[in-house]
Design a protein around this motif. Structure first.
Motif, PDB file in Angstrom:
ATOM      1  N   CYS A 211       0.868  -1.181   0.000  1.00 54.73           N
ATOM      2  CA  CYS A 211       0.000   0.000   0.000  1.00 54.73           C
ATOM      3  C   CYS A 211       0.906   1.234   0.000  1.00 54.73           C
ATOM      4  CB  CYS A 211      -0.909  -0.013   1.223  1.00 54.73           C
ATOM      5  SG  CYS A 211      -2.052   1.378   1.282  1.00 54.73           S
ATOM      6  N   ARG A 258      -8.823  -3.941   0.300  1.00 55.07           N
ATOM      7  CA  ARG A 258      -8.897  -2.486   0.418  1.00 55.07           C
ATOM      8  C   ARG A 258      -7.829  -1.996   1.404  1.00 55.07           C
ATOM      9  NH1 ARG A 258     -13.135   1.238  -0.419  1.00 55.07           N
ATOM     10  NH2 ARG A 258     -13.019   3.116   0.869  1.00 55.07           N
ATOM     11  N   CYS A 259      -7.152  -0.915   1.008  1.00 51.36           N
ATOM     12  CA  CYS A 259      -6.144  -0.292   1.857  1.00 51.36           C
ATOM     13  C   CYS A 259      -6.585   1.135   2.148  1.00 51.36           C
ATOM     14  CB  CYS A 259      -4.783  -0.317   1.164  1.00 51.36           C
ATOM     15  SG  CYS A 259      -3.533   0.698   1.965  1.00 51.36           S
ATOM     16  N   GLU A 260      -6.622   1.516   3.429  1.00 58.94           N
ATOM     17  CA  GLU A 260      -7.036   2.854   3.846  1.00 58.94           C
ATOM     18  C   GLU A 260      -5.883   3.553   4.558  1.00 58.94           C
ATOM     19  OE1 GLU A 260     -10.507   2.659   6.233  1.00 58.94           O
ATOM     20  OE2 GLU A 260     -11.791   1.845   4.644  1.00 58.94           O
ATOM     21  N   GLN A 267      -8.845  11.239   4.708  1.00 59.10           N
ATOM     22  CA  GLN A 267      -8.664   9.800   4.510  1.00 59.10           C
ATOM     23  C   GLN A 267      -8.788   9.469   3.033  1.00 59.10           C
ATOM     24  OE1 GLN A 267     -11.870   6.849   5.431  1.00 59.10           O
ATOM     25  NE2 GLN A 267     -10.446   6.160   7.032  1.00 59.10           N
ATOM     26  N   SER A 269      -8.349   5.843   0.121  1.00 52.94           N
ATOM     27  CA  SER A 269      -8.254   4.389   0.044  1.00 52.94           C
ATOM     28  C   SER A 269      -8.077   3.951  -1.402  1.00 52.94           C
ATOM     29  CB  SER A 269      -9.499   3.729   0.641  1.00 52.94           C
ATOM     30  OG  SER A 269     -10.653   4.084  -0.112  1.00 52.94           O
TER      31      SER A 269
END
Length: 358
Positions: A211, A258-260, A267, A269
């Motif tokens: 990520c 999913r990467c946040e 924020q 993602s």
């Protein structure tokens, strides 16, 4: 002879089509090498901005400038918008430059240079207008004056780390101006991207998802989820910093990951759809396409046989005409033997040339 002329005409027709295709291909390759080049422009409010669009390789293709509202300003050397502030600086096949005088804050935005190839190619230039305000103050004795200047402009993440310089010129400085510099520190929300360790994940092999997050302040440790929930197998799916390591892939790992990333500004993602491939299926796809190869071989063989048949037919007809005109009376003979017997003075020779096989 008619068949021969037809074959020659077909040959030249095929050659003409090939030459035409080659010319079209070369023309297309030439158009692919044409790209408009522009640069962003910064100007103080009330000043003059010069917008320049250049093309290194241009085969007499038109250039056009348009404003942020997509209104055409200039098409080659022809003015399209009635605005006395906009003037032509230079127009040629390789450059189209225009000037915008008395610039205001409403002129700020993205301007587009278009090169009318097939398809149309464009390049963007952002015009930044600086709002500079001056304030002059003096003391009661009218001996000391204080002049302040305020600069207002919009910034984005690309301005982070840029230097803003203020320069003061005065006769008392002995031709050495005073300069102050301020480096901009722009805070912005993170930008996130997931990078897989391999483009074709295979069953039984490991996979690392990275990520990549950029932001200011630096984003906090990222959060990984699968299909909107927690990771289903923590023993096989190990999170290390910004990396997700999946050991020994299997079909149950298919899904959306999913990467946040979060910082104090906001924020962001990104998602990655994992499809685990069967190694045997990938090996079969990587092999040669036997059907395509067989089809090509069949076409080559068919064309070769047709060429041999037509060439043999032509030679046989040409040779037959030569032999039958060799003796008189051959035109009325039902076959070759009768033609030889009926030929004048050939009866004796015909008898002598007979052969018998036992």
């Amino acid at each position: 002879m008619i068949w021969k002329r037809s074959a020659v005409l077909r040959f030249y027709s095929v050659c003409g089509l090939l030459l035409q295709a080659a010319a079209s291909k070369n023309k297309m390759k030439g158009s692919q090498g044409q790209f408009p080049l522009t640069q962003n422009v910064t100007v103080v409010e009330g000043g003059t901005a010069i917008l320049t669009c250049r093309v290194d390789q241009n085969d007499n293709t038109s250039l056009q400038w348009s404003n942020p509202a997509q209104q055409t300003l200039y098409f080659d050397d022809k003015k399209a918008l009635r605005d006395n502030r906009i003037e032509l600086v230079r127009a040629s096949w390789h450059e189209l430059s225009i000037s915008v005088s008395d610039v205001s804050l409403s002129d700020e935005g993205q301007y587009t240079c278009s090169l009318f190839t097939m398809p149309v190619k464009t390049s963007k230039a952002y015009l930044t207008v600086l709002d500079v305000k001056y304030l002059k103050e003096e003391d009661a004795n009218r001996k000391t004056f204080t002049v302040s200047s305020t600069l207002d402009f919009r910034v984005d993440r690309s301005d982070d780390g840029a230097a803003v310089i203020c320069r003061v010129d005065h006769e008392s400085l002995n031709a050495t101006p005073q300069v102050a510099m301020q480096v901009l520190e722009i805070h912005y929300t993170p930008s996130v991207k997931i990078i897989p360790s391999t483009p074709f994940p295979q069953e039984g092999q490991p996979l690392i998802l990275t990520c990549e997050s950029k932001g200011k302040p630096l984003p906090e440790p990222v959060l990984w989820t699968k299909d909107g929930g927690e990771l289903p197998d923590p023993d096989r799916m190990v999170v290390s910093g910004r990396e997700l390591n999946i050991l020994f892939l299997n079909k149950t790992d298919n899904g959306t990951y999913r990467c946040e990333a979060t910082n104090t500004i906001g924020q962001s993602s990104a998602e990655y759809v994992l499809i685990v491939h069967d190694p045997n299926a990938l090996a079969g796809q990587a092999g040669p396409d036997h059907a395509l190869i067989g089809g090509i071989v069949a076409v080559v063989v068919f064309v070769t046989l047709c060429s041999i048949f037509l060439l043999g037919r032509y030679l046989a007809r040409h040779k037959g005409t030569y032999l039958t005109n060799e003796a008189k009376g051959a035109e009325d003979a039902p076959d070759a033997d009768t033609a030889i017997i009926n030929a004048e003075g050939s009866q004796v020779n015909a008898e002598e040339k007979k052969e018998y096989f036992i």
